[in-house]
Design a protein around this motif. Structure first.
Motif, PDB file in Angstrom:
ATOM      1  N   TYR A  53      -0.068  77.775  25.795  1.00  0.00           N
ATOM      2  CA  TYR A  53      -1.187  78.674  25.545  1.00  0.00           C
ATOM      3  C   TYR A  53      -2.329  78.442  26.528  1.00  0.00           C
ATOM      4  CZ  TYR A  53      -4.507  81.571  23.005  1.00  0.00           C
ATOM      5  OH  TYR A  53      -5.409  82.541  22.662  1.00  0.00           O
ATOM      6  N   VAL A  54      -2.608  77.176  26.868  1.00  0.00           N
ATOM      7  CA  VAL A  54      -3.634  76.889  27.877  1.00  0.00           C
ATOM      8  C   VAL A  54      -3.267  77.552  29.198  1.00  0.00           C
ATOM      9  CG1 VAL A  54      -4.695  75.070  29.280  1.00  0.00           C
ATOM     10  CG2 VAL A  54      -4.429  74.737  26.821  1.00  0.00           C
ATOM     11  N   THR A  55      -1.989  77.480  29.560  1.00  0.00           N
ATOM     12  CA  THR A  55      -1.528  78.129  30.795  1.00  0.00           C
ATOM     13  C   THR A  55      -1.730  79.630  30.735  1.00  0.00           C
ATOM     14  OG1 THR A  55       0.132  76.402  31.164  1.00  0.00           O
ATOM     15  CG2 THR A  55       0.450  78.475  32.334  1.00  0.00           C
ATOM     16  N   GLN A  56      -1.389  80.240  29.613  1.00  0.00           N
ATOM     17  CA  GLN A  56      -1.596  81.676  29.462  1.00  0.00           C
ATOM     18  C   GLN A  56      -3.067  82.041  29.609  1.00  0.00           C
ATOM     19  OE1 GLN A  56       0.131  82.238  25.595  1.00  0.00           O
ATOM     20  NE2 GLN A  56       2.206  82.494  26.370  1.00  0.00           N
ATOM     21  N   LEU A  57      -3.930  81.262  28.948  1.00  0.00           N
ATOM     22  CA  LEU A  57      -5.362  81.529  29.007  1.00  0.00           C
ATOM     23  C   LEU A  57      -5.899  81.407  30.426  1.00  0.00           C
ATOM     24  CD1 LEU A  57      -6.825  79.712  25.861  1.00  0.00           C
ATOM     25  CD2 LEU A  57      -6.966  82.159  26.347  1.00  0.00           C
ATOM     26  N   ARG A  58      -5.639  80.280  31.049  1.00  0.00           N
ATOM     27  CA  ARG A  58      -6.268  80.046  32.355  1.00  0.00           C
ATOM     28  C   ARG A  58      -5.653  80.906  33.450  1.00  0.00           C
ATOM     29  NH1 ARG A  58      -2.507  78.503  36.313  1.00  0.00           N
ATOM     30  NH2 ARG A  58      -2.113  76.260  36.364  1.00  0.00           N
ATOM     31  N   THR A  59      -4.363  81.253  33.312  1.00  0.00           N
ATOM     32  CA  THR A  59      -3.739  82.125  34.306  1.00  0.00           C
ATOM     33  C   THR A  59      -4.236  83.556  34.153  1.00  0.00           C
ATOM     34  OG1 THR A  59      -1.772  80.710  34.226  1.00  0.00           O
ATOM     35  CG2 THR A  59      -1.548  82.834  35.328  1.00  0.00           C
ATOM     36  N   GLY A  60      -4.339  84.013  32.919  1.00  0.00           N
ATOM     37  CA  GLY A  60      -4.936  85.321  32.679  1.00  0.00           C
ATOM     38  C   GLY A  60      -6.370  85.357  33.164  1.00  0.00           C
ATOM     39  N   GLY A  87       6.713  89.147  30.474  1.00  0.00           N
ATOM     40  CA  GLY A  87       7.118  87.811  30.047  1.00  0.00           C
ATOM     41  C   GLY A  87       5.987  87.047  29.382  1.00  0.00           C
ATOM     42  N   GLY A  88       6.125  85.723  29.354  1.00  0.00           N
ATOM     43  CA  GLY A  88       5.225  84.889  28.587  1.00  0.00           C
ATOM     44  C   GLY A  88       3.773  84.917  29.035  1.00  0.00           C
ATOM     45  N   GLN A  89       3.517  85.246  30.303  1.00  0.00           N
ATOM     46  CA  GLN A  89       2.139  85.280  30.799  1.00  0.00           C
ATOM     47  C   GLN A  89       1.492  86.663  30.679  1.00  0.00           C
ATOM     48  OE1 GLN A  89       0.583  82.427  31.924  1.00  0.00           O
ATOM     49  NE2 GLN A  89       2.465  81.476  31.211  1.00  0.00           N
ATOM     50  N   ALA A  90       2.273  87.666  30.305  1.00  0.00           N
ATOM     51  CA  ALA A  90       1.799  89.045  30.413  1.00  0.00           C
ATOM     52  C   ALA A  90       0.672  89.386  29.431  1.00  0.00           C
ATOM     53  CB  ALA A  90       2.966  90.012  30.212  1.00  0.00           C
ATOM     54  N   SER A  91       0.746  88.896  28.203  1.00  0.00           N
ATOM     55  CA  SER A  91      -0.263  89.274  27.209  1.00  0.00           C
ATOM     56  C   SER A  91      -1.655  88.809  27.608  1.00  0.00           C
ATOM     57  CB  SER A  91       0.114  88.724  25.837  1.00  0.00           C
ATOM     58  OG  SER A  91       0.201  87.306  25.862  1.00  0.00           O
ATOM     59  N   ALA A  92      -1.761  87.589  28.145  1.00  0.00           N
ATOM     60  CA  ALA A  92      -3.064  87.081  28.571  1.00  0.00           C
ATOM     61  C   ALA A  92      -3.569  87.832  29.798  1.00  0.00           C
ATOM     62  CB  ALA A  92      -2.974  85.591  28.863  1.00  0.00           C
ATOM     63  N   GLN A  93      -2.665  88.213  30.702  1.00  0.00           N
ATOM     64  CA  GLN A  93      -3.075  89.017  31.854  1.00  0.00           C
ATOM     65  C   GLN A  93      -3.648  90.355  31.383  1.00  0.00           C
ATOM     66  OE1 GLN A  93      -3.037  88.179  35.163  1.00  0.00           O
ATOM     67  NE2 GLN A  93      -2.268  86.134  34.674  1.00  0.00           N
ATOM     68  N   LEU A  94      -2.983  90.947  30.410  1.00  0.00           N
ATOM     69  CA  LEU A  94      -3.432  92.226  29.877  1.00  0.00           C
ATOM     70  C   LEU A  94      -4.816  92.102  29.241  1.00  0.00           C
ATOM     71  CD1 LEU A  94      -2.857  95.190  29.203  1.00  0.00           C
ATOM     72  CD2 LEU A  94      -1.583  94.418  27.190  1.00  0.00           C
ATOM     73  N   GLU A  95      -5.001  91.064  28.439  1.00  0.00           N
ATOM     74  CA  GLU A  95      -6.303  90.883  27.799  1.00  0.00           C
ATOM     75  C   GLU A  95      -7.390  90.621  28.836  1.00  0.00           C
ATOM     76  OE1 GLU A  95      -8.514  88.498  24.167  1.00  0.00           O
ATOM     77  OE2 GLU A  95      -6.539  87.816  24.828  1.00  0.00           O
ATOM     78  N   VAL A 123      -5.616  94.137  43.328  1.00  0.00           N
ATOM     79  CA  VAL A 123      -4.274  93.712  42.930  1.00  0.00           C
ATOM     80  C   VAL A 123      -4.239  92.200  42.784  1.00  0.00           C
ATOM     81  CG1 VAL A 123      -1.821  93.787  43.501  1.00  0.00           C
ATOM     82  CG2 VAL A 123      -3.331  95.645  44.257  1.00  0.00           C
ATOM     83  N   SER A 124      -3.780  91.721  41.630  1.00  0.00           N
ATOM     84  CA  SER A 124      -3.577  90.294  41.407  1.00  0.00           C
ATOM     85  C   SER A 124      -2.088  90.032  41.245  1.00  0.00           C
ATOM     86  CB  SER A 124      -4.325  89.829  40.150  1.00  0.00           C
ATOM     87  OG  SER A 124      -4.060  88.467  39.890  1.00  0.00           O
ATOM     88  N   CYS A 125      -1.534  89.242  42.164  1.00  0.00           N
ATOM     89  CA  CYS A 125      -0.114  88.894  42.103  1.00  0.00           C
ATOM     90  C   CYS A 125       0.014  87.461  41.602  1.00  0.00           C
ATOM     91  CB  CYS A 125       0.527  89.050  43.472  1.00  0.00           C
ATOM     92  SG  CYS A 125       0.588  90.772  44.027  1.00  0.00           S
ATOM     93  N   VAL A 126       0.648  87.294  40.454  1.00  0.00           N
ATOM     94  CA  VAL A 126       0.609  86.047  39.708  1.00  0.00           C
ATOM     95  C   VAL A 126       1.935  85.298  39.728  1.00  0.00           C
ATOM     96  CG1 VAL A 126       0.140  85.039  37.420  1.00  0.00           C
ATOM     97  CG2 VAL A 126      -1.124  87.076  38.172  1.00  0.00           C
TER      98      VAL A 126
END
Length: 328
Positions: free
Chosen positions: A105-112, A136-144, A221-224
Motif C-alpha cells: 500500500y505504501v508503494t501504491q500511495l507513493r507511486t501514485g 494492475g496493482g498500481q492503477a487505482s492509486a494512479q487514478l486517484e 504524460v507519466s510513464c510508470v
C-alpha cells in the motif's frame, strides 16, 4: 515496534498527504540531503518476476528505511498483489526498527503520488480529461492521484484484458466516487489518449502501449511501469514532439528504464533533451511548464526516499492517533 496495515494507514493518510510528502522527498533528494543507493535487483525468470531492495537514509531527520518489493505481474491472474512489499522504518539514532508497514500500500500511495506531484506541477490548469492505461496493482492509486491533482470530468481506462478493465472501472466508480469524476472503459488505447490532458501508463509492457503521434498538444504524460531495460511502455514517437522531459531521478532512470534508454540508444533523443529532476523544479532551479501547448513527459522509476518519507509521515500520524499494533 509498530505494525501498520493497509487499513491502519487508510484511516490516517490520504493521497493528498502522500503528494505533499513526495514533494518534500523530491526536494530533499535534489538538495543532496539523502543517501539513496540504486536499488538492488534479483531476477526470478521462472515466474516472470523480480525482487527489489531499496534502502535510503536522511541524516538530518535521523531516519532510515528499507523497502523490499517484489514485482510479479502474473499475480494479477491469481487475484494477488503484483507488487507485494514491506517497508521497514528505522530509527537513525539507534538503528532499531521503529515500524513495519504494508509496503504494497505504501508503494501504491507513493507511486501514485509521484505522478500526482508531476501533474500538480506540469499539467495544464484546465485539465479535464484523463487517460489511464493499465489496471494492475498500481492503477487505482494512479487514478486517484490524477483526480487529486486536477478536477477531472472524465478518465478513460484501457487494458488489454477487457473483462479486467470493466471490473476495475466498476470498482473505481465505487471506491473513488467522492471525486465525482466519470470513469469509463475505453475500447482501445487510441480512444483513451486521443483527447486526454493527463495520461498515465502503468503496465509491465515490453512494447509501447499508446501511439505517441496521437497525444494532443498540452498533454502531460507519466510513464510508470517501465523499470527494466527491456521494458518500453512509452511510444518513442512522442519524444520528438515533447517540449520537456522530467524525471524523479535521472540517475535511476538511466540505470534501468527502457522508456528512455532505448530511444537514447536509437538516437531518437540525446541527454541534451532532458529538462531535469522534479525536485529541481520544486526548488526553482529548473523551469516548469511555460505554455499550454507543450507536451510534457515525466518518467519515474521510483526512489527509496519516497518510501522512507511516506513511511515516516504515516508513522508520525499513527503515533499521534494511537493507530497500529505494537509488537515487542
Amino acid at each position: 515496534m509498530l505494525l501498520l496495515s493497509k487499513d491502519d494507514i487508510k484511516k490516517i493518510f490520504t493521497m493528498k498527504d502522500s503528494i505533499e510528502t513526495n514533494k518534500l522527498s523530491f526536494k530533499l533528494f535534489s538538495e543532496g540531503k539523502s543517501e539513496v543507493p540504486l536499488r538492488t535487483t534479483i531476477q526470478a525468470p521462472n515466474h516472470n518476476g523480480v525482487f527489489l531492495f531499496m534502502p535510503s537514509y536522511v541524516e538530518e531527520l535521523d531516519v532510515a528505511g528499507l523497502k523490499v518489493v517484489n514485482i510479479f505481474p502474473e499475480n494479477i491472474n491469481e487475484n494477488l498483489p503484483t507488487a507485494p512489499a514491506q517497508v521497514l522504518l528505522i530509527d537513525g539514532k539507534t538503528g532499531i526498527v521503529s515500524a513495519i508497514l504494508d509496503g504494497t500500500y505504501v508503494t501504491q500511495l507513493r507511486t501514485g503520488a509521484s505522478s500526482g506531484a508531476a501533474f500538480d506541477l506540469f499539467a495544464i490548469k484546465g485539465a479535464k480529461i484523463g487517460a489511464l492505461i493499465g489496471t494492475g496493482g498500481q492503477a487505482s492509486a494512479q487514478l486517484e492521484a490524477m483526480m487529486v491533482a486536477r478536477d477531472l470530468d472524465i478518465v478513460k481506462v484501457y487494458d488489454l484484458n477487457k473483462e479486467r478493465t470493466e471490473a476495475f472501472v466498476n470498482k473505481m466508480k465505487e471506491d473513488l466516487k467522492e471525486y465525482k469524476t466519470e470513469i469509463v472503459a475505453a475500447s482501445s488505447s487510441d480512444e483513451a489518449i486521443v483527447d486526454a490532458d493527463i495520461i498515465v501508463t502503468v503496465t509491465p509492457s515490453n512494447t509501447p502501449v499508446f501511439d505517441g503521434t496521437k497525444v494532443k498538444k498540452g498533454a502531460t504524460v507519466s510513464c510508470v511501469g517501465s523499470y527494466q531495460h527491456h521494458m518500453q511502455e512509452m511510444d518513442p514517437a512522442i519524444l520528438p514532439r515533447t517540449s520537456k522531459i522530467y524525471f524523479d531521478s535521472q540517475e535511476a532512470v538511466l540505470s534501468e528504464s527502457g522508456d528512455i534508454l532505448i530511444p537514447l540508444e536509437e538516437g531518437i533523443i540525446t541527454k541534451e533533451d532532458f529538462t531535469g529532476d522534479i525536485g529541481d523544479v520544486l526548488l526553482g532551479n529548473v523551469v516548469g511548464r511555460e505554455n499550454d501547448d507543450e507536451i510534457i513527459v515525466y518518467k519515474n522509476v521510483g526512489v527509496g526516499l519516497l518510501d522512507l518519507m511516506t513511511a515516516r509521515a504515516i508513522y508520525i500520524k499513527a503515533k499521534e492517533a494511537g493507530i497500529g499494533t505494537e509488537w515487542n
